[in-house]
Write a protein that holds these residues in place. Structure first.
Motif, PDB file in Angstrom:
ATOM      1  N   ILE A 179      39.542  88.102  12.889  1.00 24.77           N
ATOM      2  CA  ILE A 179      40.444  88.702  14.346  1.00 24.77           C
ATOM      3  C   ILE A 179      41.623  86.962  13.442  1.00 24.77           C
ATOM      4  O   ILE A 179      42.836  87.567  12.735  1.00 24.77           O
ATOM      5  N   SER A 180      41.362  86.481  13.505  1.00 24.67           N
ATOM      6  CA  SER A 180      41.554  85.150  12.949  1.00 24.67           C
ATOM      7  C   SER A 180      43.116  85.527  11.434  1.00 24.67           C
ATOM      8  O   SER A 180      44.215  84.808  11.748  1.00 24.67           O
ATOM      9  N   CYS A 181      41.783  85.233  10.612  1.00 31.51           N
ATOM     10  CA  CYS A 181      42.065  85.283   9.368  1.00 31.51           C
ATOM     11  C   CYS A 181      43.331  86.832   9.139  1.00 31.51           C
ATOM     12  O   CYS A 181      44.589  86.869   8.456  1.00 31.51           O
ATOM     13  N   LEU A 182      43.217  87.931   9.727  1.00 32.13           N
ATOM     14  CA  LEU A 182      44.283  88.838   9.674  1.00 32.13           C
ATOM     15  C   LEU A 182      45.404  89.116  10.670  1.00 32.13           C
ATOM     16  O   LEU A 182      46.223  89.196  10.266  1.00 32.13           O
ATOM     17  N   VAL A 183      45.130  87.885  11.758  1.00 33.52           N
ATOM     18  CA  VAL A 183      46.768  87.386  12.600  1.00 33.52           C
ATOM     19  C   VAL A 183      46.848  86.719  11.585  1.00 33.52           C
ATOM     20  O   VAL A 183      48.715  86.519  11.548  1.00 33.52           O
ATOM     21  N   SER A 184      46.435  85.351  10.991  1.00 30.58           N
ATOM     22  CA  SER A 184      47.347  84.329  10.362  1.00 30.58           C
ATOM     23  C   SER A 184      47.847  85.305   9.117  1.00 30.58           C
ATOM     24  O   SER A 184      49.044  84.606   8.509  1.00 30.58           O
ATOM     25  N   GLY A 185      47.635  86.114   8.570  1.00 27.62           N
ATOM     26  CA  GLY A 185      47.711  86.899   7.042  1.00 27.62           C
ATOM     27  C   GLY A 185      48.987  87.640   7.630  1.00 27.62           C
ATOM     28  O   GLY A 185      49.710  87.709   6.874  1.00 27.62           O
ATOM     29  N   VAL A 186      49.150  88.822   9.143  1.00 26.58           N
ATOM     30  CA  VAL A 186      50.124  89.021   8.662  1.00 26.58           C
ATOM     31  C   VAL A 186      51.854  88.053   9.587  1.00 26.58           C
ATOM     32  O   VAL A 186      52.046  88.904   9.215  1.00 26.58           O
ATOM     33  N   MET A 187      51.170  86.941   9.844  1.00 23.68           N
ATOM     34  CA  MET A 187      51.975  86.471  10.622  1.00 23.68           C
ATOM     35  C   MET A 187      52.894  85.361   9.565  1.00 23.68           C
ATOM     36  O   MET A 187      53.883  85.358   9.366  1.00 23.68           O
TER      37      MET A 187
ATOM     38  N   CYS B 153      57.687  85.846   4.831  1.00 19.42           N
ATOM     39  CA  CYS B 153      57.802  86.249   3.793  1.00 19.42           C
ATOM     40  C   CYS B 153      58.642  87.762   2.872  1.00 19.42           C
ATOM     41  O   CYS B 153      59.346  87.064   1.736  1.00 19.42           O
ATOM     42  N   ILE B 154      57.972  88.803   2.969  1.00 23.57           N
ATOM     43  CA  ILE B 154      58.703  89.989   2.727  1.00 23.57           C
ATOM     44  C   ILE B 154      60.012  90.288   3.285  1.00 23.57           C
ATOM     45  O   ILE B 154      60.808  90.262   2.273  1.00 23.57           O
ATOM     46  N   TYR B 155      60.388  89.707   4.501  1.00 19.58           N
ATOM     47  CA  TYR B 155      61.623  89.696   4.813  1.00 19.58           C
ATOM     48  C   TYR B 155      62.324  88.697   4.321  1.00 19.58           C
ATOM     49  O   TYR B 155      64.037  89.264   3.997  1.00 19.58           O
ATOM     50  N   LEU B 156      62.168  87.484   3.809  1.00 16.69           N
ATOM     51  CA  LEU B 156      62.469  87.118   3.114  1.00 16.69           C
ATOM     52  C   LEU B 156      62.843  87.246   1.563  1.00 16.69           C
ATOM     53  O   LEU B 156      64.166  86.734   1.570  1.00 16.69           O
ATOM     54  N   ILE B 157      61.992  88.006   1.033  1.00 18.71           N
ATOM     55  CA  ILE B 157      61.941  88.215  -0.642  1.00 18.71           C
ATOM     56  C   ILE B 157      62.985  89.933  -0.203  1.00 18.71           C
ATOM     57  O   ILE B 157      64.631  89.973  -1.070  1.00 18.71           O
ATOM     58  N   VAL B 158      63.343  90.827   0.845  1.00 22.72           N
ATOM     59  CA  VAL B 158      63.573  91.932   0.764  1.00 22.72           C
ATOM     60  C   VAL B 158      64.891  91.647   0.943  1.00 22.72           C
ATOM     61  O   VAL B 158      65.951  92.899   0.088  1.00 22.72           O
ATOM     62  N   SER B 159      65.007  90.990   1.575  1.00 26.26           N
ATOM     63  CA  SER B 159      66.481  90.750   2.427  1.00 26.26           C
ATOM     64  C   SER B 159      67.549  89.815   1.134  1.00 26.26           C
ATOM     65  O   SER B 159      68.862  89.458   1.481  1.00 26.26           O
ATOM     66  N   ASN B 160      66.810  89.679   0.252  1.00 27.37           N
ATOM     67  CA  ASN B 160      67.455  88.306  -0.479  1.00 27.37           C
ATOM     68  C   ASN B 160      68.089  86.883   0.021  1.00 27.37           C
ATOM     69  O   ASN B 160      69.329  86.923  -0.600  1.00 27.37           O
ATOM     70  N   TYR B 161      67.206  86.576   0.720  1.00 30.89           N
ATOM     71  CA  TYR B 161      68.153  85.761   1.601  1.00 30.89           C
ATOM     72  C   TYR B 161      68.334  84.486   0.929  1.00 30.89           C
ATOM     73  O   TYR B 161      69.473  83.917   1.615  1.00 30.89           O
ATOM     74  N   PHE B 162      67.329  84.238   0.422  1.00 30.73           N
ATOM     75  CA  PHE B 162      68.127  82.908  -0.626  1.00 30.73           C
ATOM     76  C   PHE B 162      69.372  83.202  -1.705  1.00 30.73           C
ATOM     77  O   PHE B 162      69.972  81.991  -2.114  1.00 30.73           O
ATOM     78  N   GLY B 163      69.151  83.719  -2.286  1.00 32.03           N
ATOM     79  CA  GLY B 163      70.410  85.284  -2.632  1.00 32.03           C
ATOM     80  C   GLY B 163      71.963  84.689  -1.934  1.00 32.03           C
ATOM     81  O   GLY B 163      72.600  84.603  -2.039  1.00 32.03           O
ATOM     82  N   SER B 164      71.935  84.125  -0.798  1.00 32.15           N
ATOM     83  CA  SER B 164      72.803  83.733  -0.222  1.00 32.15           C
ATOM     84  C   SER B 164      73.260  82.773  -0.118  1.00 32.15           C
ATOM     85  O   SER B 164      74.648  81.789   0.326  1.00 32.15           O
ATOM     86  N   PHE B 165      72.464  82.064  -0.677  1.00 31.65           N
ATOM     87  CA  PHE B 165      72.721  80.867  -0.751  1.00 31.65           C
ATOM     88  C   PHE B 165      74.352  80.287  -1.249  1.00 31.65           C
ATOM     89  O   PHE B 165      74.804  81.066  -2.563  1.00 31.65           O
ATOM     90  N   THR B 166      75.882  79.210  -0.968  1.00 28.52           N
ATOM     91  CA  THR B 166      76.370  78.800  -1.621  1.00 28.52           C
ATOM     92  C   THR B 166      76.787  77.763  -2.700  1.00 28.52           C
ATOM     93  O   THR B 166      76.162  76.578  -1.856  1.00 28.52           O
TER      94      THR B 166
ATOM     95  N   THR C 189      57.857  81.473  -2.191  1.00 29.36           N
ATOM     96  CA  THR C 189      57.688  82.753  -0.800  1.00 29.36           C
ATOM     97  C   THR C 189      56.839  83.668  -1.231  1.00 29.36           C
ATOM     98  O   THR C 189      55.450  84.147  -0.796  1.00 29.36           O
ATOM     99  N   GLU C 190      56.815  83.841  -2.929  1.00 28.57           N
ATOM    100  CA  GLU C 190      56.004  84.147  -2.874  1.00 28.57           C
ATOM    101  C   GLU C 190      54.168  84.128  -3.486  1.00 28.57           C
ATOM    102  O   GLU C 190      53.791  84.601  -2.387  1.00 28.57           O
ATOM    103  N   TYR C 191      54.683  83.277  -3.503  1.00 27.45           N
ATOM    104  CA  TYR C 191      52.916  82.386  -3.556  1.00 27.45           C
ATOM    105  C   TYR C 191      52.383  82.553  -1.746  1.00 27.45           C
ATOM    106  O   TYR C 191      51.215  82.704  -1.956  1.00 27.45           O
ATOM    107  N   PHE C 192      53.170  82.758  -1.236  1.00 22.29           N
ATOM    108  CA  PHE C 192      52.935  82.135   0.211  1.00 22.29           C
ATOM    109  C   PHE C 192      52.204  83.904   1.082  1.00 22.29           C
ATOM    110  O   PHE C 192      51.182  83.704   1.513  1.00 22.29           O
ATOM    111  N   LEU C 193      53.165  84.197   0.000  1.00 26.25           N
ATOM    112  CA  LEU C 193      52.987  85.649   0.642  1.00 26.25           C
ATOM    113  C   LEU C 193      52.116  86.358  -0.417  1.00 26.25           C
ATOM    114  O   LEU C 193      50.997  87.316   0.358  1.00 26.25           O
TER     115      LEU C 193
END
Length: 296
Positions: A211-219, A224-237, A255-259
């Protein structure tokens, strides 16, 4: 009552385990990413040397109107290999905690072209090659080294140093291994406590750890998925393309490593929960068989 207290303690330890695992994963990513090898790989993967070349070409094209020196004098002797070698030397100096001296940059081809250009210009315009001439030539060479070295400083190491950030980064790197070891030790200690609290039913340890591994993995995966899908870092000026690509490449890489680590942790959690379910099912079958024998 004893079962209830065991459950509560196991739940608390499971929550602690979640944060311990997430902390360990973050530190593992930092250990992998903040290294000379990783920094160089990012510049190679993103072909930063090509971007630096383009930016230098643009700079010298614009500079021609004030300096009178054609862009070809500089760019004709520059190539991606020369630029890449200077970038690597600067990165190495940073991780060796040494100051990079721009005068050590090897742009011998550019220097030769400048000598030829100055000599030709002097001959065509009857300019005496005296101390004044030599001084202008040396200033041009020195300025070329400064400019090219600055453009090759794709991690803005000199800027970070001037703002006192380098020292803070070095302090973090100094304690990183200790903190990472402490995080791993915390995971181990909590795991041992979970075993001790469930010593009479050891298989339930698989459930809590799973349960701990599953929850921490999902959290870890969701942001990470949000940052990659939204191209968050691409909005940097960041105006300079080569600096922008270097830093966004580094941040996206982390981000990819952590994902990846988070997904692996979640999968491992599912495996442990499945193992627990199988162990419980076998235990029930064994108990049922024993009861059947007694009845007979």
């Amino acid at each position: 009552m004893k079962k209830a207290s065991t459950y509560i303690f196991s739940l608390i330890l499971s929550v602690l385990m979640v944060f311990a695992i997430i902390g360990t994963l973050i530190l593992a990513v930092v250990k992998i990413s903040v290294s000379e090898n990783s920094a160089v790989k990012i510049t190679e993967k993103k072909n930063i040397s090509n971007l630096v070349y383009s930016q230098l070409e643009k700079y010298y094209n614009e500079k021609y109107y004030s300096s009178g020196i054609p862009s070809e004098v500089y760019m004709g002797a520059l190539n991606e290999d020369v630029i890449e070698n200077i970038m690597k030397a600067q990165i190495k100096s940073a991780f060796d905690r040494k100051d990079y001296n721009y005068k050590d940059s090897d742009i011998s081809g550019v220097e030769e072209n400048l000598e030829k250009f100055f000599s030709s210009y002097a001959d065509e315009n009857d300019i005496e090659k005296d101390s004044k001439y030599n001084k202008k030539l040396e200033n041009a060479k020195d300025n070329a080294k400064k400019v090219i070295s600055d453009y090759c400083d794709v991690y803005k190491i000199n800027t970070l140093k001037s703002q006192g950030i380098n020292g803070k980064i070095y302090k973090i790197l100094d304690i990183l291994q200790f903190v990472f070891t402490a995080a791993l030790a915390t995971v181990g200690i909590v795991a041992v406590l979970l075993i001790l609290f469930n010593i009479k039913e050891i298989s339930i340890f698989l459930y809590w750890l799973g349960i701990s591994c599953l929850v921490s993995g999902v959290m870890g995966s969701i942001p990470c998925i949000y940052l990659i899908v939204s191209n968050y870092f691409g909005s940097f000026t960041i105006k300079q393309p080569h600096i922008f690509m270097t830093y966004t490449g580094a941040l996206n890489g982390m981000t990819e490593y952590f994902l990846i680590f988070s997904i692996c942790t979640a999968v491992f959690g599912i495996f442990l929960i499945t193992a627990y379910a199988v162990a419980v099912a076998k235990s029930k079958d064994k108990t049922l068989n024993q009861n059947t024998k007694i009845v007979k």
